[in-house]
Design an enzyme around this catalytic site. Structure first.
Site, short mmCIF file in Angstrom:
data_model
loop_
_atom_site.label_atom_id
_atom_site.label_comp_id
_atom_site.label_asym_id
_atom_site.label_seq_id
_atom_site.Cartn_x
_atom_site.Cartn_y
_atom_site.Cartn_z
CE1 TYR A 335 14.83 -0.54 30.93
CE2 TYR A 335 16.40 -1.55 29.37
CZ TYR A 335 16.10 -1.02 30.24
OH TYR A 335 17.15 -0.58 31.02
CB CYS A 432 12.09 6.22 21.27
SG CYS A 432 12.06 6.14 22.90
N1 SAH Z 1 9.96 -3.42 23.42
C1 SAH Z 1 8.53 -3.00 23.49
C2 SAH Z 1 8.48 -1.80 24.70
C3 SAH Z 1 9.39 -0.73 24.58
S1 SAH Z 1 9.13 0.55 25.40
C4 SAH Z 1 8.02 -2.80 22.42
O1 SAH Z 1 8.72 -2.65 21.20
O2 SAH Z 1 6.76 -2.56 22.25
C5 SAH Z 1 10.08 0.55 27.02
C6 SAH Z 1 9.30 -0.25 27.96
O3 SAH Z 1 10.19 -0.32 28.98
C7 SAH Z 1 8.16 -0.09 28.54
O4 SAH Z 1 7.09 -1.18 28.38
C8 SAH Z 1 8.26 0.34 30.06
O5 SAH Z 1 7.24 -0.04 30.73
C9 SAH Z 1 9.49 -0.40 30.35
N2 SAH Z 1 10.40 -0.08 31.49
C10 SAH Z 1 10.90 1.21 31.71
N3 SAH Z 1 11.36 1.25 32.91
C11 SAH Z 1 11.83 -0.01 33.03
C12 SAH Z 1 12.72 -0.80 34.07
N4 SAH Z 1 13.37 0.19 35.01
N5 SAH Z 1 12.68 -1.93 33.88
C13 SAH Z 1 11.89 -2.80 33.15
N6 SAH Z 1 11.20 -2.23 32.25
C14 SAH Z 1 10.88 -0.87 32.04
#
Ligand code: SAH
Length: 476
Positions: A335, A432
């Site tokens: 993610y 979160c």
């Molecule tokens: N680690 C990053 C983003 C965290 S937010 C930071 O600290 O900025 C969570 C992220 O998970 C988002 O970018 C969202 O697009 C992604 N996400 C959500 N569902 C997902 C999935 N099923 N597979 C891969 N990524 C996903």
């Protein structure tokens, strides 16, 4: 008022009845909490230490829900809310609770989630990392346009009710509270909010009707590079019409030199989101730059970026400290968004494999690695529900550490299974939403992992939201 002043007769109370109650604590999610004869009572908009009259809104077997009507005795922890929208807006509901107490209750809530919901015993929650800025800390806000302005009778000065730009009032999807000054977002962003509002009224730009699905302009998203002072304006509309938006865009860049990006996202769907199926650049760039630590990040309108830039740096320091790298590690960053965690940690490890669902975020992530001259991260785009089983990924070197940072819903069951199969020595779970975090960690702990450290971080002062970083290790 048919008021009952008792803790014992509440059990006989019916929905809609009023009673007097002392608020003992703060529940996860931000409601006041009391207990009467082992029955839990959640009281909306009440803070610990208050004695209030409340009205029952929900009666369930194990708990009641009530709404605060009046304050009989104010809490010793009361703090004067600075925002004039506080009583109507559902945004930062804890403004009236002393900040130190907010921190106290957030840590307590994390403890209780792990202890009661997760049934983890002898659990220790480290002190919550407090946030330096309690207001104006958000780098992004999304406001909605509406042809139905929400206004209380007592506040009605006879203004136009067919236009509003602001936030949804709690529980009303169809009405918008006009916002003039949001205490969470950057001060220049407030000036832009008001400028856009005035221009739209003057130019007769038609706000969207969420019930009939008619009208043009739907959302205004403002994004500020807190460290660079660059600003993005994203106008979300129901259809394409540059003729309407270009004059507004050119006025905006003239008036606010900080604006380095104006884009138009088109959302023709019914869903009330500021996420467009198509993006048009109206002025300057289609991204802004912000910094976490010494690293620069290019952020486009639809990419996720931590909303509290300064505190994100501290959050990533917590993640780094929990990782405790020696330098030769293979790391999976799941993610990964626009690659911020990977880039922040890259120089402490051998290699990072970062996986993210949203294509534009992965494009940003690759650009960001280049921009910061980082070469040991590989980015993949895909859904973590199944991508870890892909041929391409299955042949990757196995991870020593997996960092996960999922959205509020937590991880998909398949993802947890895949992580368990990969058997990393260390898992760092940044979340979160500690409730889904606990649910997922229970599953990991049923599969031979143990909790090493739990560290809450306050990313969102004056709101009930909690960020929490938990370290787990494989039990040998
Ligand atoms: N680690 C990053 C983003 C965290 S937010 C930071 O600290 O900025 C969570 C992220 O998970 C988002 O970018 C969202 O697009 C992604 N996400 C959500 N569902 C997902 C999935 N099923 N597979 C891969 N990524 C996903």
């Amino acid at each position: 008022m048919n008021k009952e002043n008792t803790n014992t007769t509440i059990l006989n109370l019916k929905k809609g009845k009023d009673f007097e109650i002392f608020v003992e604590s703060l529940a996860f999610g931000g409601m006041g909490l009391s207990k009467i004869n082992d029955k839990i009572v959640f009281i909306k908009n009440a803070i610990p230490g208050q004695t209030v009259t409340a009205r029952i809104t929900k009666k369930r077997k194990s708990y009641f829900e009530a709404r605060k009507l009046n304050i009989i005795n104010e809490s010793p922890d009361f703090s004067n809310p600075p925002c004039s929208h506080f009583n109507d807006c559902g945004g930062c509901t804890l403004q009236n609770l002393d900040y130190k107490k907010q921190l106290f209750y957030k840590r307590k809530q994390v403890f209780e989630l792990y202890n009661k919901m997760g049934k983890f015993v002898n659990i220790k929650v480290e002190p919550i990392l407090e946030c330096g800025e309690q207001y104006y800390y958000r780098n992004k806000m999304e406001f909605s346009f509406s042809n139905k302005r929400w206004i209380l009778k007592e506040n009605d000065l006879g203004e136009n009710k067919n236009f509003a730009l602001g936030l949804h009032v709690p529980g009303r999807y169809d009405k918008i509270l006009n916002i003039n000054n949001c205490h969470l977002q950057h001060k220049t962003a407030n000036a832009i909010l008001n400028f856009v509002k005035d221009e739209c009224i003057e130019q007769n730009i038609e706000p969207y009707d969420i019930k009939k699905h008619t009208g043009f302009i739907r959302h205004l998203m403002l994004r500020v590079g807190i460290k660079t002072n660059q600003i993005m304006v994203n106008l979300v509309t129901a259809y394409e019409n540059k003729k309407i938006l270009l004059p507004l865009a050119s006025k905006l860049v003239k008036k606010f030199p900080e604006i380095t990006s104006i884009v138009n996202n088109i959302n023709s769907k019914k869903a009330d989101i500021a996420f467009g199926e198509k993006e048009i650049k109206l002025a300057k760039n289609n991204y802004i730059i912000d910094m976490i630590g010494k690293f620069e990040f290019e952020i486009s309108a639809n990419s996720f970026f931590q909303t509290n830039t300064l505190q994100a740096e501290k959050l990533y320091e917590v993640i780094k400290e929990q990782c405790n790298f020696i330098g030769n590690e293979i790391v999976y960053d799941l993610y990964s968004g626009i690659g911020t965690i990977s880039i922040f940690l890259s120089r402490f490890v051998k290699k990072i494999y970062a996986i993210e669902l949203i294509k534009t975020a992965v494009v940003d992530a690759k650009k960001n690695a280049l921009r910061n001259n980082i070469k040991n991260i590989h980015f993949f785009c895909g859904d973590l529900k199944d991508i870890l089983k892909n041929d391409k990924l299955i042949s990757l070197p196995k991870p020593d550490t997996i960092i996960v940072d999922p959205p509020r819903a937590g991880m998909h069951k398949n993802t947890i299974k895949d992580i368990v199969k990969l058997k990393p020595k260390t898992i760092i779970y940044c979340s979160c939403n500690p409730a889904t975090q606990v649910r997922d960690i229970m599953e990991l702990c049923n599969n031979n992992y143990k909790i090493i450290k739990i560290r809450p971080v306050d990313m969102f002062p004056n709101t009930p939201h909690i960020e929490c970083v938990t370290k787990m290790e494989y039990k040998n």
